[in-house]
Design an enzyme around this catalytic site. Structure first.
Site, short mmCIF file in Angstrom:
data_model
loop_
_atom_site.label_atom_id
_atom_site.label_comp_id
_atom_site.label_asym_id
_atom_site.label_seq_id
_atom_site.Cartn_x
_atom_site.Cartn_y
_atom_site.Cartn_z
N GLU A 61 0.85 -1.15 -0.07
CA GLU A 61 -0.03 -0.08 0.03
C GLU A 61 0.97 1.20 0.06
OE1 GLU A 61 -2.19 0.80 3.64
OE2 GLU A 61 -3.69 1.86 2.45
N ASP A 66 -5.47 2.72 -1.56
CA ASP A 66 -6.36 3.56 -0.55
C ASP A 66 -6.47 4.87 -1.31
OD1 ASP A 66 -6.75 5.38 1.57
OD2 ASP A 66 -5.59 4.00 3.13
N GLU A 76 -11.88 3.32 6.20
CA GLU A 76 -10.80 3.51 6.96
C GLU A 76 -10.56 4.87 7.21
OE1 GLU A 76 -6.94 2.81 5.30
OE2 GLU A 76 -6.09 1.69 6.89
#
Ligand SMILES: O=C(O)[C@H](O)C(=O)CO
Ligand SMILES: [Mg+2]
Length: 254
Positions: free
Chosen positions: A137, A172, A234
């Protein structure tokens, strides 16, 4: 219909993990994911998952010593990095969790790149027998200055260099909007290597219903790309989590 996973690293982070899983179920989430579950015995987590019928989609490798943010790209730290990979894969296996985010750490340069490749190769081999995917990520330069993995293209070139098909990109949207923007094209360009998508507002990392990203648009893009898995919520609740969930029925109905 888009489905959502509660990231219990941030949502209901004040509750013991099994109770956070139950809270996510009561709030209507479709799945859960977490950061570092290791203080909770795996059997307690497995029991809460069985009771609620939710699946834990992902967890992270531990970050290392105070001030560190992962070990996998740190030259000369392979034994520790691989021990953490083993710990994460074993925990994931015991709770039926399908992916492990291997955290790179603060590093730069060719030696770090080679170290990361070697550790990811190790992680993919360790995870494969259990049907577990390894995720990497990119993190943004403000929250994680000096983090080795910064962009989706860097992640894509690393994934291309590893001869295993159980390595994927954690996309993300919060981090990549800050680092790159152009998210609709980024999602399309990397569709084949994306293993999980996470969401939060930009720039404040709050609920995904405000800020510079319109997630109704991102969700339409993902639908057009054939993405059917839950999106990981998140975000950092600014109030008790139960009071921050107004966005969930709204985005779910889009
Ligand atoms: O911070 C994030 O976005 C991550 O997903 C994470 O797992 C911890 O850094
Ligand atoms: Mg994330």
């Amino acid at each position: 219909m888009t489905t959502f996973s509660a990231n219990l690293g941030f949502l209901w982070a004040d509750l013991p993990l099994p109770d956070a899983i139950r809270a996510a179920k009561a709030a209507g989430f479709d799945a859960v994911e977490c950061h570092w579950p290791y203080d909770t015995p795996a059997e307690h987590v497995a029991a809460a998952l069985a009771e609620t019928g939710l699946t834990m989609l992902g967890l992270n490798t531990l970050r290392g010593k105070a001030g560190e943010n992962g070990l996998a790209a740190l030259p000369d730290r392979e034994p520790e990095a691989r021990a953490e990979i083993d710990r994460a894969v074993d925990y994931a296996r015991r709770i039926g969790c399908g992916s492990v985010h291997v955290m790179a750490g603060f590093a730069e340069g060719d030696q770090a790149h080679q170290t990361f490749l070697g550790n990811l190769d190790y992680a993919c081999r360790a995870a494969r027998p259990h049907g577990i995917t390894i995720l990497i990520e990119p993190l943004n330069r403000y929250d994680a200055p000096g983090y080795f993995l910064r962009t989706s293209d860097q992640a894509a070139s690393i994934i291309a260099a590893i001869p295993h098909d159980n390595l994927a990109l954690m996309f993300d949207c919060y981090h990549l909007q800050i680092m790159e923007g152009d998210l609709s094209r980024r999602l399309a360009a990397h569709r084949e290597i994306i293993g999980h998508v996470q969401i939060a507002s930009v720039p404040d990392r709050g609920t995904p219903d405000h800020g510079e990203l319109d997630y109704r648009h991102i969700m339409a893009v993902l639908r057009d790309l054939g993405w059917e898995r839950p999106l990981g919520a998140e975000y950092k609740p600014q109030q008790p989590t139960d009071q921050t969930l107004g966005w969930l029925p709204v985005l779910r109905s889009v």
